[in-house]
Design an enzyme around this catalytic site. Sequence first.
Site, PDB file in Angstrom:
ATOM      1  N   GLU A 151     -23.247  29.003  81.769  1.00  0.00           N
ATOM      2  CA  GLU A 151     -21.981  27.975  82.039  1.00  0.00           C
ATOM      3  C   GLU A 151     -20.927  27.524  80.618  1.00  0.00           C
ATOM      4  O   GLU A 151     -21.856  27.742  79.552  1.00  0.00           O
ATOM      5  CB  GLU A 151     -21.933  26.903  82.818  1.00  0.00           C
ATOM      6  N   CYS A 174     -17.061  24.612  75.812  1.00  0.00           N
ATOM      7  CA  CYS A 174     -18.563  24.604  75.456  1.00  0.00           C
ATOM      8  C   CYS A 174     -19.070  25.021  76.118  1.00  0.00           C
ATOM      9  O   CYS A 174     -19.630  25.293  76.919  1.00  0.00           O
ATOM     10  CB  CYS A 174     -18.281  22.824  76.824  1.00  0.00           C
ATOM     11  N   CYS A 197     -32.933  25.643  80.435  1.00  0.00           N
ATOM     12  CA  CYS A 197     -33.732  24.021  79.477  1.00  0.00           C
ATOM     13  C   CYS A 197     -35.089  23.552  79.724  1.00  0.00           C
ATOM     14  O   CYS A 197     -35.306  23.212  80.575  1.00  0.00           O
ATOM     15  CB  CYS A 197     -33.133  22.945  79.286  1.00  0.00           C
ATOM     16  N   CYS A 209     -34.722  16.114  80.503  1.00  0.00           N
ATOM     17  CA  CYS A 209     -33.814  14.843  81.087  1.00  0.00           C
ATOM     18  C   CYS A 209     -34.061  14.460  82.993  1.00  0.00           C
ATOM     19  O   CYS A 209     -33.119  15.107  82.962  1.00  0.00           O
ATOM     20  CB  CYS A 209     -32.160  14.466  80.392  1.00  0.00           C
ATOM     21  N   CYS A 225     -30.077  15.270  83.959  1.00  0.00           N
ATOM     22  CA  CYS A 225     -29.895  16.556  83.553  1.00  0.00           C
ATOM     23  C   CYS A 225     -29.838  17.574  85.054  1.00  0.00           C
ATOM     24  O   CYS A 225     -31.495  17.874  85.145  1.00  0.00           O
ATOM     25  CB  CYS A 225     -29.581  16.570  82.553  1.00  0.00           C
ATOM     26  N   SER A 229     -28.203  13.154  71.533  1.00  0.00           N
ATOM     27  CA  SER A 229     -28.258  12.270  73.134  1.00  0.00           C
ATOM     28  C   SER A 229     -29.275  10.845  73.097  1.00  0.00           C
ATOM     29  O   SER A 229     -30.186  11.099  72.951  1.00  0.00           O
ATOM     30  CB  SER A 229     -28.582  13.137  73.744  1.00  0.00           C
ATOM     31  N   CYS A 233     -22.520  18.889  84.453  1.00  0.00           N
ATOM     32  CA  CYS A 233     -23.960  20.208  83.366  1.00  0.00           C
ATOM     33  C   CYS A 233     -24.781  20.693  83.983  1.00  0.00           C
ATOM     34  O   CYS A 233     -25.866  20.225  85.079  1.00  0.00           O
ATOM     35  CB  CYS A 233     -24.498  18.907  82.960  1.00  0.00           C
TER      36      CYS A 233
HETATM   37  N1  SAH Z   1     -29.450  19.233  75.190  1.00  0.00           N
HETATM   38  C1  SAH Z   1     -28.566  18.536  74.034  1.00  0.00           C
HETATM   39  C2  SAH Z   1     -27.392  19.237  74.844  1.00  0.00           C
HETATM   40  C3  SAH Z   1     -26.451  19.725  76.251  1.00  0.00           C
HETATM   41  S1  SAH Z   1     -26.840  18.009  76.862  1.00  0.00           S
HETATM   42  C4  SAH Z   1     -28.628  17.595  74.613  1.00  0.00           C
HETATM   43  O1  SAH Z   1     -29.437  16.547  74.707  1.00  0.00           O
HETATM   44  O2  SAH Z   1     -27.469  16.568  73.723  1.00  0.00           O
HETATM   45  C5  SAH Z   1     -24.785  17.884  76.420  1.00  0.00           C
HETATM   46  C6  SAH Z   1     -24.429  15.662  76.791  1.00  0.00           C
HETATM   47  O3  SAH Z   1     -24.432  16.242  78.178  1.00  0.00           O
HETATM   48  C7  SAH Z   1     -26.480  15.577  76.743  1.00  0.00           C
HETATM   49  O4  SAH Z   1     -25.095  13.910  76.082  1.00  0.00           O
HETATM   50  C8  SAH Z   1     -26.824  15.355  77.780  1.00  0.00           C
HETATM   51  O5  SAH Z   1     -27.379  13.866  77.494  1.00  0.00           O
HETATM   52  C9  SAH Z   1     -25.351  14.566  78.476  1.00  0.00           C
HETATM   53  N2  SAH Z   1     -25.480  14.860  79.801  1.00  0.00           N
HETATM   54  C10 SAH Z   1     -26.659  15.771  80.367  1.00  0.00           C
HETATM   55  N3  SAH Z   1     -26.781  15.560  82.097  1.00  0.00           N
HETATM   56  C11 SAH Z   1     -25.531  14.817  81.654  1.00  0.00           C
HETATM   57  C12 SAH Z   1     -25.268  13.948  82.922  1.00  0.00           C
HETATM   58  N4  SAH Z   1     -25.512  14.204  84.371  1.00  0.00           N
HETATM   59  N5  SAH Z   1     -23.995  13.381  83.143  1.00  0.00           N
HETATM   60  C13 SAH Z   1     -23.478  12.854  82.040  1.00  0.00           C
HETATM   61  N6  SAH Z   1     -24.168  13.869  81.328  1.00  0.00           N
HETATM   62  C14 SAH Z   1     -25.185  14.288  80.825  1.00  0.00           C
END
Ligand code: SAH
Length: 346
Positions: free
Chosen positions: A92, A105, A112, A116, A119, A214, A333
């Site tokens: 994406e 973006c 990944c 988390c 996510c 993050s 995301c």
């Molecule tokens: N792996 C990296 C970059 C990709 S995620 C990271 O963790 O920073 C980009 C951002 O989106 C991160 O801050 C992540 O925590 C956030 N993110 C992931 N899932 C999300 C969700 N469901 N709602 C809001 N932010 C989210």
Amino acid sequence: MNKIDLLSLTINEIEDLVEKNGEKRYRGRQIFQWLHKGVKDFNEINNIPKKLKEDLKEISYISKLTIEKKLVSNIDGTQKYLLKLEDNNIIEAVTMSYKHGITICISSQIGCLMGCNFCASTIGGLVRNLRAGEMVDQIILIEKDLGKRISNIVIMGSGEPLHNYDEVINFLKVVNHENGLNIGNRHITLSTCGLVPKIIELANLQIPINLAISLHAPDDTLRRSMMPIANKYSIDELMEACKYYIEKNNRRITFEYALIKDVNDREIHAHQLSKLLDGMLCHVNLIPINEVDERQYEKSNKDRIKNFQSILKKNGIEATIRREMGSDINAACGQLRNNYIEQTRL
Ligand code: SAH
């Protein structure tokens, strides 16, 4: 023999390659320029000798992404793209229009590994790393599709960029060049869940990109319940690495904090966070969490988010609330890709 992915190469590396094939170095610059204008076939390059084209075809290739699907927001023009790679994997990318230009973006990996639990990108695990050229091509392709220049990059799509460190560093070198996409480091933001040794490595390179961490929780217990990486590196270790980064680069760090109802959005969390970040050259970006179908978390309500922000501000911590873009095409995301994979499996 593995062929060379030309879009992954810096201008210097292409000049070296051309020179090794008995041609003048300036031919390398010409090729770099064509590639970054979006040329996908050596035959479309009309100002380099035929022999050089033939030689290049033998040893290298031009990676080619295609647009599988595109969703355009009627509210703010945000565009979400599903892109197909040559091995048929799907990633994406999203573009957002701001006063200061268009931000893209991009994804740094297919899927990944970080796990988390809020996510969507990590649900199917990691498929593979993207090559620098595949990251560059997301921008070339979408710039062409938009017919407008992209001026800012955020590496916040699927994947953990510091888990694909070498390719991401190559990517930065390639997009920076004035003969290519010409997007300077100050216009690039890299977001990480906090791979401490890699943050230190990045700090030592002293590249003036914007670093976003993050964080999402102010203490280890809570963070560990949301982000497996927190079992590996404590918040103290993460903060040490951040302080080192700031010291080395003299640049402000952004902490991302996705607010989840009743999990990390209480007043006590705002106070703990203020204490944690007290005196640091930083900024907090509060993100109303995107609700993901497969996950149980709910978004905090507006008042709570505002209250959280005002506590931080009262405690001297700069904090903004991320504007929600493209809410009518909202697939949080990684969700677009997941939905696509589900559908094509049926
Ligand atoms: N792996 C990296 C970059 C990709 S995620 C990271 O963790 O920073 C980009 C951002 O989106 C991160 O801050 C992540 O925590 C956030 N993110 C992931 N899932 C999300 C969700 N469901 N709602 C809001 N932010 C989210």
